[in-house]
Design an enzyme around this catalytic site. Structure first.
Site, mmCIF file in Angstrom:
data_model
loop_
_atom_site.group_PDB
_atom_site.id
_atom_site.type_symbol
_atom_site.label_atom_id
_atom_site.label_comp_id
_atom_site.label_asym_id
_atom_site.label_seq_id
_atom_site.Cartn_x
_atom_site.Cartn_y
_atom_site.Cartn_z
ATOM 1 N N GLU A 180 16.884 -1.317 8.673
ATOM 2 C CA GLU A 180 15.793 -1.992 9.383
ATOM 3 C C GLU A 180 14.529 -1.893 8.528
ATOM 4 O OE1 GLU A 180 14.437 -1.876 13.900
ATOM 5 O OE2 GLU A 180 13.408 -0.298 12.794
ATOM 6 N N ASP A 235 19.200 0.448 13.167
ATOM 7 C CA ASP A 235 18.032 1.173 12.653
ATOM 8 C C ASP A 235 18.334 2.634 12.311
ATOM 9 O OD1 ASP A 235 18.371 2.053 15.233
ATOM 10 O OD2 ASP A 235 16.242 2.050 15.740
ATOM 11 N N LYS A 239 17.604 8.042 10.893
ATOM 12 C CA LYS A 239 17.508 8.438 12.300
ATOM 13 C C LYS A 239 18.165 9.793 12.543
ATOM 14 C CE LYS A 239 17.835 5.749 16.594
ATOM 15 N NZ LYS A 239 16.529 5.110 16.609
ATOM 16 N N GLU A 266 0.837 -1.204 0.000
ATOM 17 C CA GLU A 266 0.000 0.000 0.000
ATOM 18 C C GLU A 266 0.869 1.251 0.000
ATOM 19 O OE1 GLU A 266 -3.210 1.227 0.423
ATOM 20 O OE2 GLU A 266 -4.021 -0.700 -0.215
ATOM 21 N N SER A 326 18.720 11.341 18.237
ATOM 22 C CA SER A 326 18.234 9.996 18.585
ATOM 23 C C SER A 326 19.374 8.992 18.545
ATOM 24 C CB SER A 326 17.152 9.533 17.610
ATOM 25 O OG SER A 326 16.126 10.456 17.538
ATOM 26 N N LYS A 366 20.472 6.888 21.804
ATOM 27 C CA LYS A 366 20.444 5.423 21.820
ATOM 28 C C LYS A 366 21.805 4.822 22.180
ATOM 29 C CE LYS A 366 18.379 1.594 19.340
ATOM 30 N NZ LYS A 366 17.476 1.232 18.257
ATOM 31 N N ARG A 402 12.950 6.677 6.770
ATOM 32 C CA ARG A 402 13.578 7.789 7.483
ATOM 33 C C ARG A 402 15.007 7.424 7.864
ATOM 34 N NH1 ARG A 402 15.368 5.145 10.998
ATOM 35 N NH2 ARG A 402 14.612 4.553 13.054
HETATM 36 P P1 GTP Z 1 14.613 -0.211 19.668
HETATM 37 O O1 GTP Z 1 15.673 0.070 20.670
HETATM 38 O O2 GTP Z 1 13.346 0.600 19.892
HETATM 39 O O3 GTP Z 1 15.086 -0.060 18.256
HETATM 40 O O4 GTP Z 1 14.148 -1.716 19.902
HETATM 41 P P2 GTP Z 1 14.874 -3.097 19.570
HETATM 42 O O5 GTP Z 1 16.269 -2.866 19.142
HETATM 43 O O6 GTP Z 1 14.623 -4.053 20.685
HETATM 44 O O7 GTP Z 1 14.103 -3.594 18.275
HETATM 45 P P3 GTP Z 1 12.587 -3.977 18.029
HETATM 46 O O8 GTP Z 1 12.628 -4.795 16.782
HETATM 47 O O9 GTP Z 1 11.906 -4.584 19.206
HETATM 48 O O10 GTP Z 1 11.867 -2.570 17.764
HETATM 49 C C1 GTP Z 1 12.327 -1.722 16.773
HETATM 50 C C2 GTP Z 1 11.256 -0.738 16.334
HETATM 51 O O11 GTP Z 1 9.964 -1.344 16.232
HETATM 52 C C3 GTP Z 1 11.013 0.429 17.261
HETATM 53 O O12 GTP Z 1 11.959 1.447 17.078
HETATM 54 C C4 GTP Z 1 9.601 0.869 16.833
HETATM 55 O O13 GTP Z 1 9.635 1.568 15.597
HETATM 56 C C5 GTP Z 1 8.935 -0.461 16.583
HETATM 57 N N1 GTP Z 1 8.284 -0.952 17.814
HETATM 58 C C6 GTP Z 1 8.718 -1.943 18.621
HETATM 59 N N2 GTP Z 1 7.878 -2.127 19.652
HETATM 60 C C7 GTP Z 1 6.868 -1.227 19.506
HETATM 61 C C8 GTP Z 1 5.689 -0.926 20.270
HETATM 62 O O14 GTP Z 1 5.391 -1.515 21.297
HETATM 63 N N3 GTP Z 1 4.894 0.080 19.804
HETATM 64 C C9 GTP Z 1 5.174 0.769 18.660
HETATM 65 N N4 GTP Z 1 4.339 1.729 18.277
HETATM 66 N N5 GTP Z 1 6.293 0.504 17.923
HETATM 67 C C10 GTP Z 1 7.125 -0.470 18.336
HETATM 68 MG MG MG Z 2 14.347 1.710 16.671
#
Ligand code: GTP
Ligand code: MG
Length: 236
Positions: free
Chosen positions: A171, A104, A77, A70, A81, A85, A75
């Site tokens: 990512e 990411d 980062k 769709e 941010s 991180k 983006r």
């Molecule tokens: P980050 O430190 O956030 O990058 O998490 P991670 O390294 O554990 O990776 P993960 O695959 O769990 O999540 C990466 C990305 O998925 C996040 O940056 C969000 O964009 C999305 N995401 C993960 N969990 C959630 C959630 O509970 N709610 C929402 N809205 N987005 C989420």
């Molecule tokens: Mg992330």
């Protein structure tokens, strides 16, 4: 990395003309150039994956007479941010550390129409031999505790520059329109009001909404499969 520190460039001017500073040290200027170059490389990696997704979408839409994708959003980062991180994870705040440790910095979100489209897109990306799969997180088969669903892939693709080939990490989050609707609102709610895990009632409500949405996704897929298998023409 060969850096051309052009004193007339916009970046150079913006660094050198910092107010209240007599002189910006050369290493800092060099770092700013390197950072700008790295961001450009991530942008190129995003473009490469986007082109692959467009090709897949075109092919699948010719074959199945409908678009599996769709929308595609992307983006790079933001610098703040990235720093936040790296600090949160106790890692050095350097460019090498960013490229080594953050998966990411380049992010692509693929919004699919139906559940099975997600796996079709992921499979096709996986089968391309210039795409290296670094990690997969299937939050659709294994939703997060809060109800979050999406298919996450960390991939590496080669980007060809004038003097070298660089493998860049991206990512890729693949989800349905419904999953995207939930995740966008979940993000907005938490971002605006700082609803942590403290509010059990709100968390339960959100989880319930995610369940309803997941069931709707499954029903929509079943409807489509039924229409396809029976060759039904649905009047508009
Ligand atoms: P980050 O430190 O956030 O990058 O998490 P991670 O390294 O554990 O990776 P993960 O695959 O769990 O999540 C990466 C990305 O998925 C996040 O940056 C969000 O964009 C999305 N995401 C993960 N969990 C959630 C959630 O509970 N709610 C929402 N809205 N987005 C989420
Ligand atoms: Mg992330």
């Amino acid at each position: 990395m060969n850096i051309n520190m052009n004193p007339n460039s916009e970046l150079h001017q913006s660094i050198v003309n910092v107010p209240n500073l007599v002189q910006v040290p050369d290493p800092l200027i060099k770092q700013a150039y390197q950072f700008q170059e790295a961001m450009m490389m991530y942008t190129c990696a995003i473009r490469e994956i986007k082109t692959k997704l467009e090709v897949l979408n075109d092919e699948l839409s010719v074959r199945n007479s409908r678009n599996p994708i769709e929308m595609v959003k992307s983006r790079v980062k933001k610098p703040l941010s990235i720093v936040e991180k790296l600090q949160r994870r106790g890692l050095p705040v350097t460019m090498e550390s960013m490229m080594e440790n953050l998966d990411d910095v380049a992010g692509i979100r693929v919004i699919c129409s139906f559940l099975d489209d997600i796996y079709a897109v992921a499979d096709m990306l996986t089968r391309q031999d210039d795409v290296h799969i670094i990690a997969i997180k299937d939050y659709i088969r294994h939703p997060k505790e809060n109800g979050y669903r999406s298919y996450h892939m960390i991939v590496e693709i080669p980007v060809f520059f004038s003097d070298r080939k660089k493998w860049m990490r991206v990512e890729v989050q693949i989800r349905t329109i419904a999953m995207d609707f939930w995740a966008s609102l979940d993000h907005q709610l938490k971002y605006k009001k700082e609803v942590g895990d403290s509010s059990e009632e709100i968390s339960a409500e959100l989880r319930e909404c995610a369940e309803v949405i997941a069931q709707t996704d499954e029903r929509m897929l079943k409807i489509r499969l039924k229409i396809e298998s029976e060759g039904i023409t649905v009047s508009k």
